[in-house]
Write an enzyme that holds these catalytic residues in place. Structure first.
Site, PDB file in Angstrom:
ATOM      1  N   GLU B  61     -31.088  39.317 -54.222  1.00  0.00           N
ATOM      2  CA  GLU B  61     -31.704  40.040 -55.345  1.00  0.00           C
ATOM      3  C   GLU B  61     -32.949  39.338 -55.860  1.00  0.00           C
ATOM      4  O   GLU B  61     -33.951  39.975 -56.195  1.00  0.00           O
ATOM      5  CB  GLU B  61     -30.709  40.213 -56.503  1.00  0.00           C
ATOM      6  CG  GLU B  61     -29.579  41.187 -56.255  1.00  0.00           C
ATOM      7  CD  GLU B  61     -28.420  40.566 -55.481  1.00  0.00           C
ATOM      8  OE1 GLU B  61     -28.485  39.357 -55.170  1.00  0.00           O
ATOM      9  OE2 GLU B  61     -27.453  41.291 -55.184  1.00  0.00           O
ATOM     10  N   HIS B 130     -18.865  42.963 -63.257  1.00  0.00           N
ATOM     11  CA  HIS B 130     -19.212  44.243 -62.626  1.00  0.00           C
ATOM     12  C   HIS B 130     -19.169  45.402 -63.617  1.00  0.00           C
ATOM     13  O   HIS B 130     -18.943  46.537 -63.227  1.00  0.00           O
ATOM     14  CB  HIS B 130     -18.240  44.560 -61.481  1.00  0.00           C
ATOM     15  CG  HIS B 130     -18.485  43.794 -60.229  1.00  0.00           C
ATOM     16  ND1 HIS B 130     -18.327  42.433 -60.146  1.00  0.00           N
ATOM     17  CD2 HIS B 130     -18.882  44.199 -58.996  1.00  0.00           C
ATOM     18  CE1 HIS B 130     -18.608  42.041 -58.906  1.00  0.00           C
ATOM     19  NE2 HIS B 130     -18.948  43.088 -58.192  1.00  0.00           N
TER      20      HIS B 130
END
Ligand SMILES: Cc1ncc(C[n+]2csc(CCOP(=O)(O)OP(=O)(O)O)c2C)c(N)n1
Lengths: 323, 327
Positions: B61, B130
């Site tokens: 990322e 998450h």
């Protein structure tokens, strides 16, 4: 390779950096700076082997790369002085110095921050089907950042037209590379991504130039990424206040024997006289001093310029077909 | 063009398709956005339609966001997908120190037109890493825009506005909205301007301000409130930055009461900013308590039961509204 041109560029970098050093010692500059005195051969050797339209992504120690790319030293001084006439209107300063008209995508204040940006520029070249290349300078210290590994990996799997140039000056601030790496060579790390690499004497501009020229052409022809590790040394401290307690004066003296500038002068003496070299030195020194005088007489930014521009407008027309 | 029932997920897909189809200088980067179709199935078959410009990346990322910055500086518009908003933390250096600064710090020489799309939010039992909606993390970053639409039409139109904006835009897609289906008219290429809130329901008693999935929760609360004789006005901010505070001020000037609803933390959150701007601008009209509804100041637990105690709900919104009226 035009040795005279290289010499003049290297000399400009040396005198420019010495002037910056002097200005700091007098308290005439704000912020900090990272000088590349001693490392001029990598700047002129690498950049001298590139085309004008090749992209360069630089580091915090980037004045040399920028001068080698052909920047106007008056405008660099203006930028360091925070003046309106600077390349970035005085907003970027030494570590955020971008010159789009020269395809120079910025010095970078984040160690390792430029690596993925260079990979992005290389991907852009590839997608557009152009034959230019992207060149990414970084220090051996940056090779411990995740971005180094991630960017080399992406460059490798996408076969990007990118040349990674590691200026290995042995120390990241005070940290000796051998204390934070099992091996002395950054080039070894390229192998794990299937990227070919060479280790060269970074104090020899001719050597740097020839290697870069050869490797850059290969990349240009679709050969994929490559890495050059140039072994070099910064003669000065890391930044403006550094007592250099982490290394010995003997080590410094030994490296100064390899100063790239006298080496170039020796070569030059085959074609011009010592007297002519002295004239060149004086004239470049004077042009650096003049550039500073012009820059320092420039204007400080006004309040409006400080406060506007955080967001680009939709109608802003920017160069490089960026918008 | 006639309206048809379409999902939020499909609306983003169509907007991506439009952006990639109408400009060759647009690239889409992210993890598993090819044959997998994106972790939440948004990108579906786009990789077949645009094989060179829909690029599945390694799990990097931090660096593929940097690749987006490099692409954008050299002539491309870039859309990236960060698989879960929680993973934005890994992309923060490139967003905050690079993308956000580029136009300003380089003196306007260049801009950084990238959209960082990201599925966000909880209520699914995924636990602390998450589940977060972290819009507020970007509120203090000049140079970045934050967009989090709640309706299908806005998902399409705001997304295209984000793509054609010349700044980095964080585009937040709540996971529970993906399956939302609405009658929508997705005119080809029609943009919804950023920085314009939408009054979803008019009312005179209290102003509820929310965005993203919070709007869906607030909509559910409206019926109950009405049954209790409370006539609430509901505003969907759509974009948090730029913030359409005028629409909120106009509403609060009428209702005199403000309740903000967000899924992120209340401390330093969107509601804090909205409430403060309301106080700065129309204190004289306020005649009720200002209430912020949002996530409790704890990580998001995995237990679905525990998660319900931590995140805002229809019930906590109703409670908040009543609190604002009880003063
Ligand atoms: C992310 C980050 N960490 C730390 C620093 C502070 N810092 C600036 S330069 C530097 C050393 C970098 O070493 P290297 O990459 O080898 O380059 P050199 O300074 O030797 O040219 C450090 C630690 C920084 N600017 N950015």
């Amino acid at each position: 390779m035009d040795i005279l041109e290289f010499y003049k560029k290297a000399l400009t970098i040396r005198f420019f950096e010495e002037k910056v050093d002097w200005l700091f010692s007098r308290g005439l500059l704000g912020g900090t700076t990272h000088l590349c005195i001693g490392q001029e051969a990598t700047a002129v050797g690498v950049v001298g082997a590139l085309r004008q339209d090749d992209y360069i992504v630089s580091t915090h120690r980037g004045h040399g790369h920028l001068i080698a790319k052909g920047a106007d030293i008056t405008k660099i001084f203006s930028e360091l002085l925070g003046k309106r006439e600077g390349y970035c209107k005085g907003r970027g300063g030494t570590q955020h110095l971008c010159v789009m008209e020269l395809n120079f995508l910025g010095t970078n204040g984040i160690t390792g921050g430029g690596l993925p940006i260079a990979a992005g520029a290389a991907l852009s070249i590839k997608l557009s089907g152009e034959d230019r290349i992207a060149v990414c300078f970084f220090g051996e210290g940056a090779s411990n950042q995740g971005t180094f590994h991630e960017s080399l990996n992406m460059a490798s799997i996408w076969n990007l037209p990118i040349l990674f140039v590691c200026e290995n000056n042995m120390y990241a601030m005070s940290t000796r590379f051998s204390d934070i790496s099992k091996f002395d060579d950054v080039a070894l790390r390229a192998a794990s991504f299937g990227i070919p690499s060479v280790i060269i004497d970074g104090m020899d501009a001719g050597r740097v130039f020839e290697n870069t020229k050869k490797i850059a052409e290969k990349i240009r022809q679709g050969g994929g990424p490559a890495l050059i590790e140039a072994k070099t040394y910064r003669f000065c401290g890391h930044s403006k206040s550094d007592a250099r307690l982490y290394r010995t004066r003997e080590e410094e003296a030994a490296w100064k024997q390899k100063d790239p500038l006298p080496k170039m002068e020796l070569k030059l003496l085959e074609v011009i006289s010592q007297g002519e070299i002295e004239v060149i030195k004086r004239s470049i020194k004077a042009s650096v001093d003049d550039a500073y005088e012009v820059a320092v007489a420039g204007e400080d930014p006004g309040v409006e310029e400080a406060l506007e521009g955080a967001y680009a407008q939709r109608e802003d027309l920017l160069p490089q077909g960026n918008i | 063009m006639r309206k048809e029932k379409i999902s939020y997920r499909k609306a983003i897909y169509k907007a991506l398709d439009y952006a990639l189809g109408s400009d060759e200088k647009t690239v889409f980067l992210g993890e598993d956005i090819s044959a997998y179709g994106g972790a939440f199935g948004v990108s579906a078959d786009l990789y077949k339609k645009y094989p060179t410009r829909v690029i599945s990346t390694p799990i990097s990322e931090g660096s593929f966001t940097g690749v987006a910055v490099g692409l954008s500086m050299t002539g491309y518009r870039v859309i990236t997908e960060i698989m879960f908003m929680d993973f934005m933390t890994l992309a923060m250096d490139q967003i905050i120190n690079h993308a956000a600064n580029i136009h300003y710090m380089y003196g306007g020489q260049i801009a950084c037109p990238i959209v960082v799309r990201t599925p966000a939010g909880g209520y699914r039992g995924y636990g602390p890493s998450h589940s977060k909606a972290m819009e507020n993390l970007f509120m203090s970053i000049p140079g970045v825009k934050i967009v989090a639409p709640s309706s299908v039409e806005d998902a399409y139109g705001c997304f295209l506005s984000a793509v054609y904006d010349n700044n980095p835009v964080i585009f937040v897609e709540h996971k529970l909205l993906y399956n939302l289906e609405e009658e929508a008219e997705l005119q080809s290429g029609k943009q919804v301007p950023l920085g314009k809130a939408r009054v979803i329901k008019e009312g005179g008693d209290v102003t509820i301000v929310s965005h993203s999935y919070g709007v869906a929760l607030a909509k559910e609360a409206l019926a109950d409130l009405e049954a209790d004789g409370i006539d609430a006005e509901l505003i969907d901010l759509r974009s948090i930055k730029p913030l359409d505070i005028e629409t909120v001020i106009e509403s609060v000037s009428k209702t005199g009461r403000l309740v903000t609803v967000e899924e992120g933390s209340i401390f330093g959150g969107v509601g804090a900013e909205v409430a403060c701007q309301v106080i700065e601008n129309c204190l004289q009209y306020i005649d009720g308590r200002i209430v912020r509804v949002g996530k409790a100041d704890v990580p998001i637990p995995a237990s679905l039961t525990a998660e319900r105690f931590v995140l805002p709900s229809k019930g906590s919104i109703i409670e908040g509204v009543k609190k604002s009226l009880s003063w």
